[in-house]
Scaffold this active site. Structure first.
Site, PDB file in Angstrom:
ATOM      1  N   TYR A  12     131.511  25.020 110.740  1.00  0.00           N
ATOM      2  CA  TYR A  12     132.386  25.541 109.674  1.00  0.00           C
ATOM      3  C   TYR A  12     133.845  25.128 109.941  1.00  0.00           C
ATOM      4  O   TYR A  12     134.711  25.324 109.103  1.00  0.00           O
ATOM      5  CB  TYR A  12     132.333  27.073 109.563  1.00  0.00           C
ATOM      6  N   HIS A  56     121.933  26.400 115.184  1.00  0.00           N
ATOM      7  CA  HIS A  56     122.187  26.483 113.743  1.00  0.00           C
ATOM      8  C   HIS A  56     120.957  26.073 112.912  1.00  0.00           C
ATOM      9  O   HIS A  56     120.630  26.734 111.932  1.00  0.00           O
ATOM     10  CB  HIS A  56     123.394  25.606 113.394  1.00  0.00           C
TER      11      HIS A  56
HETATM   12  N1  LIG Z   1     122.970  29.831 109.302  1.00  0.00           N
HETATM   13  C1  LIG Z   1     123.125  29.092 108.236  1.00  0.00           C
HETATM   14  O1  LIG Z   1     122.541  28.009 108.102  1.00  0.00           O
HETATM   15  C2  LIG Z   1     124.024  29.573 107.138  1.00  0.00           C
HETATM   16  C3  LIG Z   1     124.032  28.935 105.896  1.00  0.00           C
HETATM   17  C4  LIG Z   1     124.863  29.424 104.894  1.00  0.00           C
HETATM   18  C5  LIG Z   1     125.672  30.527 105.138  1.00  0.00           C
HETATM   19  N2  LIG Z   1     125.682  31.133 106.376  1.00  0.00           N
HETATM   20  C6  LIG Z   1     126.533  32.310 106.673  1.00  0.00           C
HETATM   21  O2  LIG Z   1     126.232  33.319 105.731  1.00  0.00           O
HETATM   22  C7  LIG Z   1     127.454  33.734 105.099  1.00  0.00           C
HETATM   23  C8  LIG Z   1     127.183  34.229 103.696  1.00  0.00           C
HETATM   24  O3  LIG Z   1     126.542  33.247 102.908  1.00  0.00           O
HETATM   25  P1  LIG Z   1     127.288  32.409 101.759  1.00  0.00           P
HETATM   26  O4  LIG Z   1     128.734  32.361 102.009  1.00  0.00           O
HETATM   27  O5  LIG Z   1     126.543  31.125 101.644  1.00  0.00           O
HETATM   28  O6  LIG Z   1     126.928  33.206 100.420  1.00  0.00           O
HETATM   29  P2  LIG Z   1     127.001  34.718  99.908  1.00  0.00           P
HETATM   30  O7  LIG Z   1     127.620  35.602 100.925  1.00  0.00           O
HETATM   31  O8  LIG Z   1     125.629  35.028  99.408  1.00  0.00           O
HETATM   32  O9  LIG Z   1     127.926  34.591  98.635  1.00  0.00           O
HETATM   33  C9  LIG Z   1     129.308  34.348  98.712  1.00  0.00           C
HETATM   34  C10 LIG Z   1     129.812  34.263  97.295  1.00  0.00           C
HETATM   35  O10 LIG Z   1     129.584  35.512  96.652  1.00  0.00           O
HETATM   36  C11 LIG Z   1     130.789  36.009  96.121  1.00  0.00           C
HETATM   37  N3  LIG Z   1     130.748  37.464  96.269  1.00  0.00           N
HETATM   38  C12 LIG Z   1     130.871  38.183  97.424  1.00  0.00           C
HETATM   39  N4  LIG Z   1     130.768  39.497  97.167  1.00  0.00           N
HETATM   40  C13 LIG Z   1     130.573  39.624  95.830  1.00  0.00           C
HETATM   41  C14 LIG Z   1     130.402  40.731  94.985  1.00  0.00           C
HETATM   42  N5  LIG Z   1     130.405  41.982  95.464  1.00  0.00           N
HETATM   43  N6  LIG Z   1     130.238  40.501  93.657  1.00  0.00           N
HETATM   44  C15 LIG Z   1     130.231  39.234  93.165  1.00  0.00           C
HETATM   45  N7  LIG Z   1     130.383  38.152  93.923  1.00  0.00           N
HETATM   46  C16 LIG Z   1     130.545  38.325  95.262  1.00  0.00           C
HETATM   47  C17 LIG Z   1     131.879  35.367  96.939  1.00  0.00           C
HETATM   48  O11 LIG Z   1     133.063  35.305  96.161  1.00  0.00           O
HETATM   49  P3  LIG Z   1     134.557  35.383  96.803  1.00  0.00           P
HETATM   50  O12 LIG Z   1     134.529  34.622  98.098  1.00  0.00           O
HETATM   51  O13 LIG Z   1     135.407  34.778  95.760  1.00  0.00           O
HETATM   52  O14 LIG Z   1     134.872  36.836  97.035  1.00  0.00           O
HETATM   53  C18 LIG Z   1     131.296  34.004  97.195  1.00  0.00           C
HETATM   54  O15 LIG Z   1     131.479  33.152  96.070  1.00  0.00           O
HETATM   55  C19 LIG Z   1     128.303  32.467 105.152  1.00  0.00           C
HETATM   56  O16 LIG Z   1     129.656  32.705 104.850  1.00  0.00           O
HETATM   57  C20 LIG Z   1     128.029  32.024 106.561  1.00  0.00           C
HETATM   58  O17 LIG Z   1     128.779  32.806 107.481  1.00  0.00           O
HETATM   59  C21 LIG Z   1     124.851  30.666 107.370  1.00  0.00           C
END
Ligand SMILES: NC(=O)c1ccc[n+]([C@@H]2O[C@H](COP(=O)([O-])OP(=O)(O)OC[C@H]3O[C@@H](n4cnc5c(N)ncnc54)[C@H](OP(=O)(O)O)[C@@H]3O)[C@@H](O)[C@H]2O)c1
Length: 279
Positions: A51, A109
């Site tokens: 990241y 990862h």
């Molecule tokens: N291990 C892996 O391979 C892997 C892969 C992907 C992700 N991850 C981890 O998982 C974390 C979360 O996953 P992600 O970032 O992919 O997706 P997510 O958390 O499912 O979604 C994030 C999105 O949802 C929006 N959001 C957050 N809260 C909300 C709410 N209450 N209502 C409406 N929209 C909302 C955010 O908007 P705003 O930001 O504008 O508030 C952002 O656009 C990542 O940040 C990372 O740390 C790990």
């Protein structure tokens, strides 16, 4: 301050069941977002070498008045450094980037099974834990067949398996396997990265009944499945509302109805760990 429940990992360490995702939160703006998240009550911060924000996360930790030992910081080993010596050096490099003395959790990862080095990477994480560089070790995007191999070849079971999990892709077999092995399943993209799932009528109806948002209802469903969640939110409103999920409970029927939204093409970006590789 809202009370986030903890979970005791099989190694005896304790992890918050709700944490803060930091993908795409980089640089000075990233520090501001992560700092706000800590101020708003988050204690688990999920980062990764890939990241390119271990620096921003570490900076937010240093700026925060919350003592380091009350925070739980995760990072992850990238696929290009699975070989044993490289893996150990990368964990050290992660620490230098973050400016932290240790990580609470370090994950492989992706398994990248076609490369065939994930057992070596796991041996490096086991050693890093012995050195005290990381308190707990786990994996991400590992399927039962991959974890079986880690256990067979090293005798050490991962404490956590962080996988894609949301209503369209809920991976019940993976969750069941992890439960059977006392491995905490942690959901990445728990909100489907804000895709169409946030407009899903079934969840809207259930959310309205509880006077909650769709996002809150999804996070609550995940917690009631026994899964940890790490929603990412740049918006302060999202940060706060995602924490406000501990004053209601979904019924068994509501959980079943949300789980029934699972579908074979439900992965967000078709990143099937059997095939997909990330370096
Ligand atoms: N291990 C892996 O391979 C892997 C892969 C992907 C992700 N991850 C981890 O998982 C974390 C979360 O996953 P992600 O970032 O992919 O997706 P997510 O958390 O499912 O979604 C994030 C999105 O949802 C929006 N959001 C957050 N809260 C909300 C709410 N209450 N209502 C409406 N929209 C909302 C955010 O908007 P705003 O930001 O504008 O508030 C952002 O656009 C990542 O940040 C990372 O740390 C790990």
């Amino acid at each position: 301050m809202r009370m986030i429940p903890n979970y005791e990992l099989h190694d005896g360490n304790v992890i918050p069941l709700l944490g803060f995702g930091t993908y795409k939160l980089n640089g000075a703006q990233g520090v501001i977002s992560v700092d706000a998240a800590i101020n708003n009550g988050y204690r688990l911060l999920d980062s990764a070498f890939n990241y390119e924000n271990e620096g921003a996360v570490g900076e937010a930790v240093r700026r925060s008045p919350v003592p380091r030992e009350q925070l739980f910081i995760t990072s992850k080993l990238p696929g290009r450094h699975h070989k044993y010596d490289e893996a150990l050096a990368t964990i050290q490099e992660s620490l230098y980037r973050s400016g932290l003395d240790y990580f609470d959790l370090y994950l492989i990862h992706w398994p990248n099974p076609k490369q065939g080095h994930y057992v070596e990477a796991w041996q490096a994480l086991i050693q890093a834990q012995k050195f005290g560089l990381v308190k707990s070790i786990g994996v991400s995007n590992f399927l039962p067949e991959h974890i079986d191999r880690l256990i067979a070849e090293t005798g050490v079971t991962p404490a956590v398996d962080q996988v894609e999990l949301h209503p369209y892709w809920s991976q019940p077999d993976v969750v069941r396997y992890n439960n059977d092995h006392h491995i905490l399943t942690q959901a990445w993209s728990p909100l489907g990265r804000a895709n169409a799932v946030l407009q899903e009528p079934v969840i809207q109806e259930i959310a309205t009944r509880h006077n909650k948002s769709v996002a809150q209802t999804i996070l609550r469903w995940e917690l009631q499945l026994g899964v940890g969640v790490i929603p990412k939110a740049n918006s302060i409103h999202h940060q706060l509302t995602n924490l406000d999920i501990f004053d209601f409970e979904l019924s068994t029927d509501e959980i079943k109805r949300i789980s029934a939204l699972d579908r074979p093409d439900g992965m967000n970006k078709n990143q099937d760990p059997r095939e997909y590789e990330e370096f």
